[in-house]
Enzyme design. Structure first.
Site, PDB file in Angstrom:
ATOM      1  CG  ASP A 108      -1.822   1.157   1.342  1.00 34.76           C
ATOM      2  OD1 ASP A 108      -1.946   1.904   0.353  1.00 34.76           O
ATOM      3  OD2 ASP A 108      -2.429   1.331   2.414  1.00 34.76           O
ATOM      4  CG  ASP A 290      -3.502   4.609  -1.909  1.00 32.30           C
ATOM      5  OD1 ASP A 290      -2.746   3.653  -1.653  1.00 32.30           O
ATOM      6  OD2 ASP A 290      -4.445   4.934  -1.179  1.00 32.30           O
TER       7      ASP A 290
END
Length: 513
Positions: A108, A290
């Site tokens: 992430d 992201d």
């Protein structure tokens, strides 16, 4: 030759025989083989192999060899496979060795914590997951704790260890590992996923009383180049490459843009956008890249402009987003990044079915979130370089050299690990907590609240199966089997059982049993 105890053979035979098998069916086999499976790749280190040979045979390693090993280690590179968890690419999982145990973690770039399911959780929370057990070399960081929450209300908390972490052959010998003592139910129910590895900036790490370095920051100085590159794929496995750029994975030139890391994210400014074959509209906006967010969230005027070009598209209040007929051919969408046009194919933007006829769009409004987020819907069309080789961090963008052949209705290839049935997006708006903006695991904003679980009867489940299903997380594979079901309905094969027993018997006989 291997040796086999009577108890071990009995146990193996018992495992193989799920139903009675006639003794005459057992046959001695003269040969047998096992298939090796590659789980990661890394650059070969010749001096290290020489040193290993010295040590294996009890010979002192010459100083010149040790020096060569150190020199080679200073130019480390590695690559790890990123596999979609489900058939909608809601998140991608990578195998990571944490303290000697392989876990499947969600990488992430929107958060900075490396947290994992651990032996310190209750047994019910551990069920179905691979679990981190602090190794003999681990050091507990007394007085340190962590607590992270996500926009859907999910979260996790626990204590902190320093332990060895290996990603695709790249090793952090003393990495902060955040061992969970409690996690929310959305994480425990997602049995494919054993935690999260954050790749944002270490400044937003949640460990208290002192923030800890991310894995990337820990190993950055030993990498050949201080960067990692992400190649996510639609409906198939992609990669995270550490320390090098793979020119075979993209076409054209890499367009670089400076990163604003003041908020701890890989923030950037896009010059504008384009819909379909249209020209670029020069409307700049700030966003973050992201990998932990599934969809793309952009300013309202851009979202509205896109769906104005989609026949029959409308904003659905119940779904908190734009929907359209699943049969609709969607236009491509482009961002102008560093003066270069980078494009996601229209079929990638068809995220998931809402019902039998309507589908949910992969581009939605960022107005209620507070920041624009370029998530996996767009990233899986790109080769993205997260670069710290310069005084100012930067992002590099290039079109991937090939695109997936997956169909436009959101159905992925059989290589995905998750459920084979699509589910409608959650009715509530998937809004993340701005800090951290991590969103990719646990059924929260990263997956738009979607973690499909239903499977056709007798179909093997790769995680998230129905309640009560068993799970063997070592391979990420579980087989749902209701009580009293026949062997065929659970995927059990009598022929396979016979073969397994024969091979076990042959191995035992070969070992002198």
């Amino acid at each position: 030759m291997p040796s086999y105890s009577t108890a071990a053979l009995v146990a193996l035979v018992g495992t193989s025989l799920a139903s009675p098998v006639a003794r005459h069916e057992f046959q001695k086999r003269d040969t047998y083989s096992f298939r090796q499976v590659q789980r990661g790749t890394y650059t070969k280190n010749g001096p290290a192999q020489v040193a290993k040979a010295y040590k294996k045979f009890g010979v002192s390693v010459p100083s010149v060899v040790n020096a060569a090993v150190s020199a080679a280690a200073a130019a480390t590179t590695g690559s790890v496979e990123a596999t979609p968890e489900d058939n909608m690419d809601s998140l991608y999982l990578c195998p990571v060795n944490v303290g000697g145990t392989e876990l499947q973690l969600d990488f992430d770039t929107g958060s900075a914590d490396l947290w994992v399911f651990s032996s310190q959780m209750t047994s019910s929370e551990q069920t179905g997951h691979a679990i981190y057990k602090p190794s003999s070399s681990a050091t507990k960081k007394n007085g340190y704790s962590w607590d992270i929450s996500y926009g859907d209300g999910s979260g996790a908390a626990g204590n902190v260890y320093a332990d060895k972490v290996v990603v695709g052959g790249v090793t952090a010998t003393s990495q902060a590992v955040e061992a969970a003592t409690s996690v929310s139910s959305s994480f425990t129910s997602d049995t494919d996923n054993d935690g999260l590895l954050g790749l944002a900036f270490s400044s937003i790490n949640t460990v208290s009383p002192q923030a800890q370095n991310t894995f990337f920051d820990t190993v950055a100085d030993q990498l050949a180049k201080k960067l990692f590159a992400v190649t996510l794929k639609k409906g198939e496995a992609g990669t995270y490459d550490f320390g090098y750029i793979d020119q075979s994975k993209y076409t054209g030139e890499i367009a670089y843009i400076d990163v604003d890391s003041s908020e701890g994210y890989w923030g950037f400014t896009a010059d504008g956008y384009a819909v379909g074959d249209g020209s670029v509209t020069g409307s700049s906006f700030s966003a973050i890249a992201d990998t932990g967010t599934t969809l793309v969230y952009l300013p309202d005027e851009i979202v509205d402009a896109y769906y104005a070009k989609v026949d029959g598209a409308s904003y659905d209040e119940q779904q908190a987003g734009y929907t359209f007929a699943c049969s609709t051919d969607l236009p491509d969408f482009s961002l102008s990044l560093g003066g270069a046009k980078r494009t996601v194919p229209g079929n990638y933007i068809n995220y998931a079915k809402v019902d039998g006829n309507n589908c949910y769009g992969g581009i939605q409004s960022s107005s209620s979130i507070g920041l624009s987020i370029v998530g996996d819907i767009f990233l899986k069309s790109q080769y993205v370089v997260f670069d710290k080789t310069q005084s100012t961090p930067r992002l590099g963008w290039a079109q991937q050299s090939s695109t997936s052949s997956s169909s436009s209705n959101g159905t992925a290839s059989s290589q995905t690990k998750g459920s084979s049935s699509a589910s409608a997006p959650a009715a509530t708006s998937p809004t993340p907590t701005p800090s951290p903006a991590s969103t990719g695991s646990g059924g929260g904003f990263g997956g738009s609240g979607i973690f499909p679980s239903g499977l056709p009867s007798g179909f093997p489940s790769f995680g998230g199966g129905s309640s009560g299903s068993s799970s063997s997380q070592g391979s990420g594979f579980s087989e749902s089997q209701s009580s009293g079901s026949s062997s065929s309905s659970s995927g059990f094969s009598q022929e396979a059982a016979n073969q397994a027993f024969n091979e076990a018997l042959a191995a035992a006989q070969a070992g002198g049993f």
